[in-house]
Design an enzyme around this catalytic site. Structure first.
Site, short mmCIF file in Angstrom:
data_model
loop_
_atom_site.label_atom_id
_atom_site.label_comp_id
_atom_site.label_asym_id
_atom_site.label_seq_id
_atom_site.Cartn_x
_atom_site.Cartn_y
_atom_site.Cartn_z
N ASP A 56 0.42 -8.05 3.58
CA ASP A 56 -0.92 -7.87 4.13
C ASP A 56 -1.87 -8.78 3.37
OD1 ASP A 56 -3.40 -7.05 4.98
OD2 ASP A 56 -3.19 -4.97 4.32
N TYR A 114 0.10 -7.95 -1.43
CA TYR A 114 -0.98 -7.15 -0.88
C TYR A 114 -2.29 -7.71 -1.40
CZ TYR A 114 -3.69 -2.97 0.37
OH TYR A 114 -4.64 -2.10 0.89
N GLU A 153 0.83 -1.20 0.00
CA GLU A 153 0.00 0.00 0.00
C GLU A 153 0.87 1.26 0.00
OE1 GLU A 153 -4.27 1.56 1.82
OE2 GLU A 153 -3.18 0.00 2.91
N ASN A 178 -4.93 -9.56 4.49
CA ASN A 178 -6.31 -9.11 4.74
C ASN A 178 -7.22 -10.23 5.22
OD1 ASN A 178 -7.01 -6.29 4.52
ND2 ASN A 178 -6.19 -6.38 2.44
#
Length: 260
Positions: A151, A111, A35, A153
């Protein structure tokens, strides 16, 4: 070798909030960023090509959105971008996967999309998960020590999220997402941060800005460093740098140390 993953929630903002000082404390040899939300030409020169680092950028095509990067103290070679076997970014328009090799170790900055903003984004997330699984399964078989970090998520178990019961219907903790993560471990990836921490709550790596979640450490563990069998053999320790996350981002950097 210290490998650190960090969702910086906007690289320019993290820089303004003291990212350089935090990196001086953490002392990573390899830094996996997610990000970044920036094109390198938008950064000051000292950050576009930071002294003492070899940097590869993989920004999203959409301005101010997503994107990954890998920084290494030693020279590295780019192995692939996206879920392909080539260095072209074709198909990875959001800059979500970047794989490089440094000093005999493969590292991947990942990501995974979030599905929390809308049902449409959840559909995109799940399609991406479907494409990622066979790619990651193949990657796990590498004889080269390989670390997949970023990440993802998804909070895998109730130990990875403070409010487990109230979030069971939320993206990031849906039953089928957790099953997907179990499958990822089932093909041979090792969640070495969890193994090192043991059967404890957390260590959380992301906190909502609502209420007192950050202050009271009521978060989610969604930032991972997964090891293939070759890298698990040389794993030594793991650290979640909560203070750095609170200062610079809504995510904490997470590090693993390998005996390389």
């Amino acid at each position: 070798m210290r490998i650190t993953t960090w969702n910086v929630n906007g690289l320019r903002a993290a820089i303004r909030k003291g990212m350089a000082d935090r990196l001086n404390v953490i002392q990573p040899d390899v830094l996996l960023l997610q990000e970044i939300r920036v094109q390198p030409e938008q950064l000051p020169a000292e950050w576009a090509a930071p002294e003492g680092w070899h940097v590869t950028w993989h920004p999203a095509e959409k301005p101010g959105y997503a994107g990954t990067a890998v920084w290494t103290r030693r020279p590295h070679t780019v192995v692939s971008r996206g879920l392909t076997d080539g260095t072209s970014a074709d198909g990875d328009h959001e800059g979500r996967v970047l794989r490089v090799k440094v000093d005999g170790v493969q590292v991947v900055s990942v990501y995974l999309p979030s599905g929390s903003s809308s049902p449409a984004r959840q559909e995109i997330k799940e399609a991406w998960m479907g494409e990622f699984m066979p790619w990651a399964t193949k990657l796990k078989r590498a004889r080269t020590p390989t670390v997949l970090g970023g990440d993802l998520n998804i909070a895998h178990t109730e130990r990875d999220i403070f409010y487990a019961k109230s979030n069971q219907n939320q993206s990031g903790f849906l039953p089928h997402e957790r099953e997907w993560f179990s499958e990822l471990l089932g093909v041979g990836w090792r969640d070495v941060v969890r193994e090192h921490a043991g059967d404890v709550d957390g260590p959380y790596s992301w906190w909502s800005n609502r209420g007192q979640a950050r202050k009271l450490d009521r978060g989610w563990r969604i930032d991972y460093l997964l090891a293939n069998p070759a890298s698990a053999k040389i794993f030594r320790a793991a650290t979640t740098h909560r203070d750095a996350g609170l200062a610079c981002s809504d995510h904490a950097p997470v590090s693993v140390d390998l005996d390389v």
